[in-house]
Enzyme design. Structure first.
Site, mmCIF file in Angstrom:
data_model
loop_
_atom_site.group_PDB
_atom_site.id
_atom_site.type_symbol
_atom_site.label_atom_id
_atom_site.label_comp_id
_atom_site.label_asym_id
_atom_site.label_seq_id
_atom_site.Cartn_x
_atom_site.Cartn_y
_atom_site.Cartn_z
ATOM 1 N N HIS A 172 30.194 -22.814 86.645
ATOM 2 C CA HIS A 172 30.344 -24.260 86.418
ATOM 3 C C HIS A 172 31.645 -24.779 87.001
ATOM 4 C CE1 HIS A 172 32.714 -22.759 83.006
ATOM 5 N NE2 HIS A 172 33.176 -23.973 82.789
ATOM 6 N N HIS A 227 44.443 -17.833 80.972
ATOM 7 C CA HIS A 227 45.300 -18.327 82.055
ATOM 8 C C HIS A 227 46.760 -18.124 81.672
ATOM 9 C CE1 HIS A 227 42.052 -21.399 83.466
ATOM 10 N NE2 HIS A 227 42.095 -20.401 84.320
ATOM 11 N N ALA A 237 29.518 -26.231 76.004
ATOM 12 C CA ALA A 237 28.368 -25.402 76.370
ATOM 13 C C ALA A 237 28.648 -23.910 76.255
ATOM 14 C CB ALA A 237 27.930 -25.760 77.789
ATOM 15 N N GLY A 238 29.857 -23.536 75.865
ATOM 16 C CA GLY A 238 30.163 -22.105 75.725
ATOM 17 C C GLY A 238 30.085 -21.361 77.045
ATOM 18 N N LEU A 239 30.612 -21.984 78.083
ATOM 19 C CA LEU A 239 30.443 -21.435 79.438
ATOM 20 C C LEU A 239 31.559 -20.498 79.878
ATOM 21 C CD1 LEU A 239 29.433 -24.789 81.205
ATOM 22 C CD2 LEU A 239 27.904 -22.880 80.674
ATOM 23 N N ASN A 248 37.420 -27.071 74.031
ATOM 24 C CA ASN A 248 36.879 -26.310 75.163
ATOM 25 C C ASN A 248 37.971 -25.454 75.811
ATOM 26 O OD1 ASN A 248 34.201 -26.142 75.859
ATOM 27 N ND2 ASN A 248 34.122 -28.148 76.854
ATOM 28 N N ARG A 281 40.650 -13.393 85.442
ATOM 29 C CA ARG A 281 40.122 -14.341 86.432
ATOM 30 C C ARG A 281 40.858 -14.299 87.771
ATOM 31 N NH1 ARG A 281 38.565 -19.994 83.445
ATOM 32 N NH2 ARG A 281 37.873 -19.176 81.441
ATOM 33 N N SER A 289 36.138 -22.272 73.847
ATOM 34 C CA SER A 289 34.850 -22.607 74.465
ATOM 35 C C SER A 289 33.715 -21.871 73.746
ATOM 36 C CB SER A 289 34.890 -22.244 75.953
ATOM 37 O OG SER A 289 33.615 -21.957 76.469
ATOM 38 N N GLU A 312 42.541 -19.609 90.282
ATOM 39 C CA GLU A 312 42.360 -20.649 89.253
ATOM 40 C C GLU A 312 43.462 -21.707 89.314
ATOM 41 O OE1 GLU A 312 40.021 -20.278 86.136
ATOM 42 O OE2 GLU A 312 38.814 -19.052 87.481
ATOM 43 N N CYS A 355 46.768 -28.189 80.521
ATOM 44 C CA CYS A 355 45.562 -27.957 81.340
ATOM 45 C C CYS A 355 45.093 -29.250 81.993
ATOM 46 C CB CYS A 355 44.399 -27.460 80.483
ATOM 47 S SG CYS A 355 44.679 -25.896 79.687
HETATM 48 O O1 SUG Z 1 38.081 -22.690 82.592
HETATM 49 N N1 SUG Z 1 36.942 -24.385 79.764
HETATM 50 C C1 SUG Z 1 37.958 -24.245 80.789
HETATM 51 C C2 SUG Z 1 39.313 -24.559 80.215
HETATM 52 C C3 SUG Z 1 40.376 -24.611 81.287
HETATM 53 C C4 SUG Z 1 41.742 -24.702 80.735
HETATM 54 N N2 SUG Z 1 42.676 -24.829 81.765
HETATM 55 C C5 SUG Z 1 43.918 -24.269 81.788
HETATM 56 N N3 SUG Z 1 44.277 -23.340 80.930
HETATM 57 N N4 SUG Z 1 44.715 -24.633 82.709
HETATM 58 C C6 SUG Z 1 37.941 -22.835 81.379
HETATM 59 O O2 SUG Z 1 37.811 -21.880 80.599
HETATM 60 C C7 SUG Z 1 34.702 -24.552 78.907
HETATM 61 C C8 SUG Z 1 33.443 -25.329 79.247
HETATM 62 C C9 SUG Z 1 32.366 -25.191 78.226
HETATM 63 O O3 SUG Z 1 32.250 -24.150 77.591
HETATM 64 O O4 SUG Z 1 31.607 -26.171 78.034
HETATM 65 C C10 SUG Z 1 35.669 -24.432 80.054
HETATM 66 O O5 SUG Z 1 35.249 -24.383 81.201
#
Ligand code: SUG
Length: 467
Positions: free
Chosen positions: A146, A263, A28-30, A382, A227, A37, A183, A388
């Protein structure tokens, strides 16, 4: 004469809790700042394949002889969240209205992002804490809507996963404010000689949360927002009752964050006394590494830090972000005492600079002797690589024995979960499908059945509703 016999020394083990990919897995590019993402936003996702890839990774590590556990997916779509945002009527009405009026909010409430369990919580093991308890603090995931939706379920899950009297203290997440944005383990590394020995903990942050002279002087990224805050890191170290002399706080490099390193675990991974990191991971990387080396050396037995430094010439930051090399899992090789293996994303095999970096790591003077490439491409699209997908914990055998038994992976359990995925998950999901009430029904039916398989019935909100 004393009749007391000496207690056998308690063994500690590292156990990985992997998040299962949920039935609504979608792109979803969130997540601004997470280039995967953004690049894959609105593309078609393959939930069944995604879930099976995650299970295959768990099986791979389990077959190597490593303890493995599973965490169930979150309840999605999050109908309750949509109701709190003013969408009313039956569940079907809520989904239809949200899909019509705000597809972006609907996709946030459908995200399967709980799969990235490295963000679920920060964990400190008993040997590091002055109360000799293990500590878990679920992350407040305050930076992205989200992801913030995940917190309540994680808290409930952790409380139910660790039995009474297991000397595992599950805290509430930090207050959900941007000043304390947290996080989880994705920004945390523990180094030690042996799991049961005291260790040193590195907390990485991207920004300060509370205005101060120090905050004003700190560099910040210009393209993306960092973050994790320093204040969150400090609170975690306090809550986990860590010895301040064995903790190190390091600011992530703003340049790295702007290159898509959202991260710490996308630029650094540690295991025991080995630290694999990029030279531009932190604002000033060398003092961080020196500080960790010094702190490690002050522990009993003076463990030596083994550093594996990757230079920007060998792997530029944007190549680190695209290949996800640092999001590998660094693990013990159970069949080969003293050796380690790198469980790397399949994407690194094809990536010229990342594969050259892997060859150099294997040839270097360090314990990493072998690489295992794993295909988690559906998650990686994503921005979630192998590391992760897991929350690692170092627990004593007694603590492991008290974990809810059905969360511990066995051949039979993973086979059962694979069959469950086969029965319930769609092969393919298009963005417009998120508003389909049938998807919500399928998801609820799947999670209800999974909660029986994992013996955690009642953990989902839909199982607690009295209406
Ligand atoms: O928080 N992606 C997550 C990926 C998390 C990766 N985790 C670690 N590096 N530990 C984030 O950015 C994308 C969801 C979307 O776009 O549909 C997303 O939330």
């Amino acid at each position: 004469m004393s009749s007391q016999s000496a207690e056998p020394a308690t063994e500690f083990h590292e156990i990985n809790f992997d998040g299962l990919v949920g039935p609504t897995h979608n792109y979803a590019g969130l997540a601004p700042g997470n280039l995967h993402s953004t690049a894959n936003a609105k593309s078609v996702s393959y939930p069944k394949r995604a879930a099976l890839q995650g299970i295959a990774k768990m099986r791979r590590l389990m077959d190597m002889g490593l303890p493995q556990a599973v965490l169930p997916p979150q309840e999605r779509p999050d109908i309750l969240a949509l109701r709190r945002l003013g969408f009313t009527g039956t569940d079907e009405d809520v989904l239809k209205r949200a899909g019509h009026e705000s597809p972006a909010l609907l996709s946030a409430c459908c995200s399967a992002s709980g799969m990235w369990s490295a963000n679920a919580a920060t964990f400190s093991p008993a040997p590091d804490s002055d109360d000799a308890c293990a500590h878990i603090t679920p992350a407040n995931l305050n930076s992205l809507f989200h992801r913030q939706l995940e917190v309540e379920f994680v808290e409930r899950l952790m409380w139910s996963a660790f039995g009474e009297g297991s000397a595992v203290r599950v805290h509430a997440s930090l207050p959900g404010n941007a000043a304390l944005a947290d996080e989880g383990a994705a920004n945390h590394v523990r180094l030690c000689a042996d799991h049961g020995e005291p260790g040193v903990q590195l907390f990485a942050f991207g920004r300060f949360g509370i205005p101060s002279a120090e905050a004003a002087a700190a560099p910040s990224p210009s393209r993306f927002t960092a973050r994790q805050t320093r204040e969150a890191c400090e609170a975690l170290a306090r809550l986990h009752r860590l010895d301040p002399d064995r903790v190190f706080f390091a600011q992530q490099s703003p340049r790295a964050i702007d290159a898509g390193i959202f991260h710490n675990d996308v630029i650094c991974v540690g295991h025991r006394n080995v630290l694999l990191y990029h030279e531009h991971a932190y604002v000033e990387t060398q003092p961080v590494v020196d500080g960790l080396r010094q702190r490690l050396a002050s522990l009993p037995g003076s463990p030596e830090l083994i550093e594996i430094r990757i230079s920007d010439d060998d792997l530029p930051l944007d190549a680190a972000a695209s290949s996800y090399l640092f999001n590998s899992q660094l693990i013990d090789d159970p069949g080969n005492t003293g050796s380690m293996r790198l469980v790397a994303p399949e994407a690194c095999r094809e990536h010229p600079q990342a594969s050259a970096a892997v060859r150099r790591i294997l040839a270097g003077d360090n314990p990493v002797d072998r690489v295992d490439f794993v295909d988690v491409s559906q998650s990686l699209r994503n921005g979630g690589g192998p590391a992760c997908l897991r929350l690692r914990m170092v627990l004593s055998e007694t603590q492991i024995d008290r974990i809810r038994p059905r969360l511990i992976a066995t051949d039979d359990l993973l086979a059962e979960i694979e069959r469950w995925v086969g029965r319930h998950y769609r092969d393919e999901l298009h963005p417009a499908d998120l508003a389909d009430p049938a998807l919500a029904r399928e998801s609820i039916a799947a999670l209800d059945e999974l909660s029986a398989i994992l013996d955690i019935r009642g953990v989902y909100f839909f199982q607690r509703r009295s209406d």
